[in-house]
Design a protein around this motif. Sequence first.
Motif, mmCIF file in Angstrom:
data_model
loop_
_atom_site.group_PDB
_atom_site.id
_atom_site.type_symbol
_atom_site.label_atom_id
_atom_site.label_comp_id
_atom_site.label_asym_id
_atom_site.label_seq_id
_atom_site.Cartn_x
_atom_site.Cartn_y
_atom_site.Cartn_z
ATOM 1 N N ALA A 135 7.092 5.029 -9.099
ATOM 2 C CA ALA A 135 7.496 4.522 -7.786
ATOM 3 C C ALA A 135 6.502 3.487 -7.272
ATOM 4 C CB ALA A 135 7.618 5.676 -6.790
ATOM 5 N N LEU A 136 5.216 3.729 -7.498
ATOM 6 C CA LEU A 136 4.207 2.769 -7.056
ATOM 7 C C LEU A 136 4.373 1.437 -7.794
ATOM 8 C CD1 LEU A 136 1.131 5.168 -6.883
ATOM 9 C CD2 LEU A 136 2.379 4.188 -4.944
ATOM 10 N N ARG A 137 4.621 1.508 -9.088
ATOM 11 C CA ARG A 137 4.825 0.264 -9.850
ATOM 12 C C ARG A 137 6.103 -0.435 -9.414
ATOM 13 N NH1 ARG A 137 2.957 3.531 -14.304
ATOM 14 N NH2 ARG A 137 5.132 3.921 -14.867
ATOM 15 N N GLU A 138 7.162 0.335 -9.177
ATOM 16 C CA GLU A 138 8.436 -0.259 -8.772
ATOM 17 C C GLU A 138 8.295 -1.065 -7.491
ATOM 18 O OE1 GLU A 138 12.862 1.202 -7.219
ATOM 19 O OE2 GLU A 138 11.527 2.639 -8.194
ATOM 20 N N HIS A 139 7.476 -0.561 -6.571
ATOM 21 C CA HIS A 139 7.307 -1.250 -5.287
ATOM 22 C C HIS A 139 6.117 -2.206 -5.294
ATOM 23 C CE1 HIS A 139 10.428 0.770 -2.948
ATOM 24 N NE2 HIS A 139 10.159 1.848 -3.665
ATOM 25 N N GLY A 140 5.440 -2.317 -6.417
ATOM 26 C CA GLY A 140 4.339 -3.264 -6.522
ATOM 27 C C GLY A 140 3.101 -2.871 -5.747
ATOM 28 N N ALA A 141 2.882 -1.577 -5.579
ATOM 29 C CA ALA A 141 1.710 -1.115 -4.819
ATOM 30 C C ALA A 141 0.432 -1.344 -5.622
ATOM 31 C CB ALA A 141 1.851 0.359 -4.468
ATOM 32 N N VAL B 196 -6.505 15.308 -5.652
ATOM 33 C CA VAL B 196 -6.814 14.769 -6.974
ATOM 34 C C VAL B 196 -5.537 14.339 -7.696
ATOM 35 C CG1 VAL B 196 -8.989 16.034 -7.204
ATOM 36 C CG2 VAL B 196 -6.857 17.086 -8.000
ATOM 37 N N GLY B 197 -4.412 14.983 -7.381
ATOM 38 C CA GLY B 197 -3.134 14.545 -7.939
ATOM 39 C C GLY B 197 -2.775 13.137 -7.505
ATOM 40 N N ASP B 198 -3.180 12.765 -6.283
ATOM 41 C CA ASP B 198 -2.933 11.409 -5.806
ATOM 42 C C ASP B 198 -3.801 10.404 -6.552
ATOM 43 O OD1 ASP B 198 -1.117 12.367 -3.867
ATOM 44 O OD2 ASP B 198 -2.765 12.797 -2.490
ATOM 45 N N VAL B 199 -5.017 10.811 -6.874
ATOM 46 C CA VAL B 199 -5.897 9.951 -7.677
ATOM 47 C C VAL B 199 -5.259 9.713 -9.046
ATOM 48 C CG1 VAL B 199 -8.181 9.704 -8.713
ATOM 49 C CG2 VAL B 199 -7.944 10.809 -6.477
ATOM 50 N N ARG B 200 -4.751 10.767 -9.647
ATOM 51 C CA ARG B 200 -4.111 10.634 -10.953
ATOM 52 C C ARG B 200 -2.896 9.705 -10.889
ATOM 53 N NH1 ARG B 200 -3.373 16.813 -11.501
ATOM 54 N NH2 ARG B 200 -1.643 16.198 -12.861
ATOM 55 N N GLY B 201 -2.115 9.824 -9.807
ATOM 56 C CA GLY B 201 -0.965 8.946 -9.644
ATOM 57 C C GLY B 201 -1.377 7.494 -9.499
ATOM 58 N N ALA B 202 -2.414 7.239 -8.702
ATOM 59 C CA ALA B 202 -2.891 5.869 -8.512
ATOM 60 C C ALA B 202 -3.378 5.280 -9.827
ATOM 61 C CB ALA B 202 -4.007 5.845 -7.472
ATOM 62 N N ARG B 203 -4.166 6.045 -10.559
ATOM 63 C CA ARG B 203 -4.717 5.542 -11.812
ATOM 64 C C ARG B 203 -3.614 5.284 -12.838
ATOM 65 N NH1 ARG B 203 -10.189 5.792 -11.992
ATOM 66 N NH2 ARG B 203 -10.236 5.794 -14.270
ATOM 67 N N ALA B 204 -2.609 6.147 -12.871
ATOM 68 C CA ALA B 204 -1.495 5.941 -13.799
ATOM 69 C C ALA B 204 -0.716 4.679 -13.458
ATOM 70 C CB ALA B 204 -0.569 7.153 -13.791
ATOM 71 N N ALA B 205 -0.725 4.302 -12.178
ATOM 72 C CA ALA B 205 -0.029 3.092 -11.731
ATOM 73 C C ALA B 205 -0.924 1.862 -11.770
ATOM 74 C CB ALA B 205 0.487 3.291 -10.310
ATOM 75 N N VAL C 109 0.850 -1.195 0.000
ATOM 76 C CA VAL C 109 0.000 0.000 0.000
ATOM 77 C C VAL C 109 0.878 1.234 0.000
ATOM 78 C CG1 VAL C 109 -1.782 1.291 1.233
ATOM 79 C CG2 VAL C 109 -1.831 -1.217 1.231
ATOM 80 N N GLY C 110 0.642 2.114 -0.948
ATOM 81 C CA GLY C 110 1.321 3.396 -0.975
ATOM 82 C C GLY C 110 0.525 4.446 -0.219
ATOM 83 N N PHE C 111 1.237 5.343 0.432
ATOM 84 C CA PHE C 111 0.604 6.449 1.158
ATOM 85 C C PHE C 111 1.237 7.765 0.723
ATOM 86 C CE2 PHE C 111 -0.052 2.899 4.068
ATOM 87 C CZ PHE C 111 -1.350 3.093 4.535
ATOM 88 N N ARG D 273 7.922 13.332 -5.953
ATOM 89 C CA ARG D 273 7.038 12.785 -6.987
ATOM 90 C C ARG D 273 5.658 13.401 -6.822
ATOM 91 N NH1 ARG D 273 9.243 7.897 -9.016
ATOM 92 N NH2 ARG D 273 11.492 8.017 -8.628
ATOM 93 N N TRP D 274 5.085 13.834 -7.933
ATOM 94 C CA TRP D 274 3.776 14.484 -7.888
ATOM 95 C C TRP D 274 2.880 13.936 -8.992
ATOM 96 C CZ3 TRP D 274 -0.164 16.531 -5.866
ATOM 97 C CH2 TRP D 274 -1.055 17.365 -6.556
ATOM 98 N N ALA D 275 1.629 13.698 -8.646
ATOM 99 C CA ALA D 275 0.596 13.273 -9.587
ATOM 100 C C ALA D 275 1.054 12.038 -10.370
ATOM 101 C CB ALA D 275 0.201 14.434 -10.499
ATOM 102 N N GLU D 276 0.981 12.100 -11.709
ATOM 103 C CA GLU D 276 1.326 10.931 -12.515
ATOM 104 C C GLU D 276 2.753 10.460 -12.306
ATOM 105 O OE1 GLU D 276 -2.154 12.880 -14.556
ATOM 106 O OE2 GLU D 276 -0.284 13.573 -13.615
ATOM 107 N N ALA D 277 3.640 11.356 -11.881
ATOM 108 C CA ALA D 277 5.035 10.960 -11.642
ATOM 109 C C ALA D 277 5.156 10.001 -10.458
ATOM 110 C CB ALA D 277 5.900 12.198 -11.413
ATOM 111 N N LYS D 278 4.114 9.899 -9.637
ATOM 112 C CA LYS D 278 4.143 8.931 -8.536
ATOM 113 C C LYS D 278 4.013 7.492 -9.040
ATOM 114 C CE LYS D 278 2.415 12.020 -4.922
ATOM 115 N NZ LYS D 278 1.547 12.165 -3.758
ATOM 116 N N ALA D 279 3.462 7.348 -10.249
ATOM 117 C CA ALA D 279 3.129 6.015 -10.732
ATOM 118 C C ALA D 279 4.352 5.116 -10.852
ATOM 119 C CB ALA D 279 2.409 6.116 -12.076
#
Length: 230
Positions: free
Chosen positions: A148-154, A162-171, A16-18, A140-146
């Motif tokens: 890191a999330l993919r790298e760690h398998g989140a 809303v930027g966090d939503v965009r990051g989650a969806r991109a990942a 889980v990413g936070f 890391r902001w918005a889509e740029a978070k994706a």
Amino acid sequence: MTDSAAAPTPVPAPTVGFDLDMTLIDSRPGIHACYRALAERTGTYIDADLAITRLGPPLEEELIHWFPAERVAETADLYRSMYPSIAIAATPAMPGAHQAVAAVRAAGGRAVVVTAKYEPNARLHLTHLGIEPDAVVGDRWAEAKAAALREHGATVYVGDHVGDVRGARAAHALSVTVPTGPCGADELRAAGADVVLADLTAFPGWLADYLEAAADEAEAADADADAARA
């Protein structure tokens, strides 16, 4: 017909990413104090009351409101250098933050903080508050978070913006949100959040239900597979 059913498919432990600011920590008091100190240091007016209502995006996106573009980079460096002595002790954890990370660990999973905040300062906050994620990725902001999330398998990302939503969806991660920052529940839903919780105190219960549903889904899939083999 086979003599016995196949072994049940195990449900993987969650990663889980936070997000950090306004998700795990209430950074408004510390950032407010740091902006006031920065204004005094530079002789430039900054409306700190206004600035803390729009936390989430990178620091430079706020500084451009108060400084000429050619001064933003050096001013950001100055702010970040001042930040540890001003903002860390003034910043509390959000209600439920410790319990949310602990719930992931109790489920056998990993907790990863992915934030737009300067990473050394993010780590100082977490250490000061005794929040111990398995990894921290900053800047890391918005889509740029994706990435890191993919790298760690989140498979889940928890944030307040809303930027966090965009990051989650991109990942391709489930977007779980809390309206404890600048974005309200309706705005988070409109941005595509999969889940909106009142705050992090609701997260452990939600996680338990989510993992139970995943286990039930895996069990049903195993039953279908066994029936097909019969």
